[in-house]
Scaffold this active site. Structure first.
Site, PDB file in Angstrom:
ATOM      1  CB  CYS A  62      14.215  -6.864  -4.441  1.00  0.00           C
ATOM      2  SG  CYS A  62      13.653  -7.695  -5.938  1.00  0.00           S
ATOM      3  CD  GLU A 292     -15.095   8.531  -9.701  1.00  0.00           C
ATOM      4  OE1 GLU A 292     -14.541   8.455 -10.812  1.00  0.00           O
ATOM      5  OE2 GLU A 292     -14.512   8.932  -8.665  1.00  0.00           O
ATOM      6  CB  CYS A 366      -1.273  10.383  -4.895  1.00  0.00           C
ATOM      7  SG  CYS A 366      -1.942  10.916  -6.489  1.00  0.00           S
TER       8      CYS A 366
END
Length: 414
Positions: A62, A292, A366
């Protein structure tokens, strides 16, 4: 004033590290073995020139690389980059004394990211739209982005025009842009309070441009079409700002691993279930209880399951699992479990899982550091680690996902 430095290794955030008399110095966009000049400020430095380049240095993909702060490692040869990411998981687990079967990194292809968060700000010369400069609030205007889906990149000019229409602040604000099956879902935050005329003009613009939805601070301004994503063939209309895995391919890879591990479970708990990326796939073969904390996400999951065909029973429970984790007694009603918490991990919930009799557990993370901590709790509670699969879905960033699979022999009940 710049000085000369030798780069010894890469740090956890992808910065090159040089050893100095006053401690480690972090220099972005450098690689181990390189000799560079850099302008130092405390424990960080700005790269000025590469005097001796690593053989692993490549041309970035990029034109905005090193200015835009979205990517940290475009200059790193692909195979070496993948090994470095896998090693982050290995290192984190070893730090907790965990040795196991850690697979090769599931790679991330360019032009696949379906959700990006853009920064915008009105200036004297017009609207700025792009990403923040590395470690800076300064916004870098961008014209390309090799990590993002073409649907996002081709909309940059239209998103910039939309930002101009809705801006009611002198400060910077955010646009979270998601590619859905219905078009672009644009969720704006901190752009200021819209006047009635601004609301009408912005709504007309959204209609004319074919966007699926515009929301501001989670209030839907206009929704010509409900933004829909598909989880295992089940269509789900996602709420504004909903969590979504960054790439569809990474989500599918994680789901395949989880579903394969829990295929023998008749009743599964999905903790931190979100809008149902795991729950709705698991429901093809198992009864699923989805837990949740976000009401809008849970409602989207529920609606998706109700309108789907061929699913087993899906139930939902709104619950803050950080404040009130499912107890081991509650968990013993299930013979399979998956949990996918935010970066902070699920320490208290892991302690309850460790005390439970659930035979099959899949941990999705993560953050390798909090994953290692939570796995240590589970292993100390009698679980056996079967495998860990690192997954890249934040291309050229230091972030890496992982899916860990665990088993515990079913305890015989008296």
């Amino acid at each position: 004033m710049s000085a000369r430095f030798s780069i010894r290794k890469l740090g956890a955030q992808g910065d090159g590290i040089a050893e100095t008399e006053s401690g480690d110095l972090f220099i972005p966009f450098t690689l181990p073995g390189e000799t560079v000049t850099a302008a130092r400020e405390k424990d960080r430095a700005m790269l000025m020139a590469v005097l001796e380049a690593s053989p692993l240095r490549i041309d970035p993909a990029c034109r905005h690389f090193t200015e835009c702060g979205g990517c940290a490692l475009q200059h790193f040869e692909a195979e070496a980059y993948r090994q470095w990411k896998r090693e982050k998981v290995v290192h984190a687990l070893k730090g907790k004394g965990i040795d196991g079967d850690i697979g090769e990194l599931v790679a991330c292809a360019p032009h696949t990211r379906r959700r990006v968060v853009l920064a915008a700000r009105r200036t004297d010369t017009g609207m700025l739209l792009g990403f923040n400069r590395h470690l800076s609030p300064e916004i870098i205007s961008i014209s390309e982005c090799p990590i993002s889906l073409p649907e996002i990149v081709s909309a940059f000019d239209r998103l910039k025009a939309l930002a101009e229409l809705i801006c009611a602040t002198t400060k910077s604000f955010r646009l979270a842009v998601t590619v859905t099956g219905s078009g672009l879902d644009v969720a704006v935050y901190e752009s200021g309070k819209l006047g009635e005329n601004q609301r009408r003009v912005a709504s007309n613009f959204v209609l004319a441009q074919g966007f699926a939805r515009l929301s501001i601070d989670d209030e839907i301004i206009i929704e010509p079409r409900k933004p829909v994503v598909t989880f295992g063939g089940v269509a789900v209309a996602i709420p504004p700002g909903a969590f979504l895995q960054a790439t569809e391919a990474a989500e599918q890879a994680m789901a395949d691993i989880v579903v394969g591990h829990l295929k023998r479970a008749k009743k599964v708990a999905d903790l931190f279930a979100g809008c149902g990326s795991f729950a709705l796939r698991l429901a093809a073969k198992s009864e699923v209880h989805a837990v949740e904390g976000d009401a809008a996400a849970l409602s989207a999951l529920d609606r998706g399951s109700r309108f789907a065909t061929g699913l087993k029973r899906v139930t939902g429970e709104r619950r803050d699992l950080f404040r009130r984790p499912l107890t081991f007694k509650e968990l013993n009603a299930f013979d399979g479990l998956v949990f996918d918490p935010p970066r902070a991990g699920a320490e208290d919930q892991s302690k309850q899982i460790a005390r439970s009799d659930v035979p099959f557990v899949a941990a999705v993370s993560c953050n390798p550091v909090t994953l290692a901590r939570d796995l240590r709790i589970l292993l100390d509670g009698g679980y056996t680690l079967k495998s860990v699969t690192p997954i890249d879905q934040f291309l050229w960033s230091p972030h890496v996902e992982a899916v860990a699979l665990l088993e515990k022999p079913k305890r015989r009940r008296a």
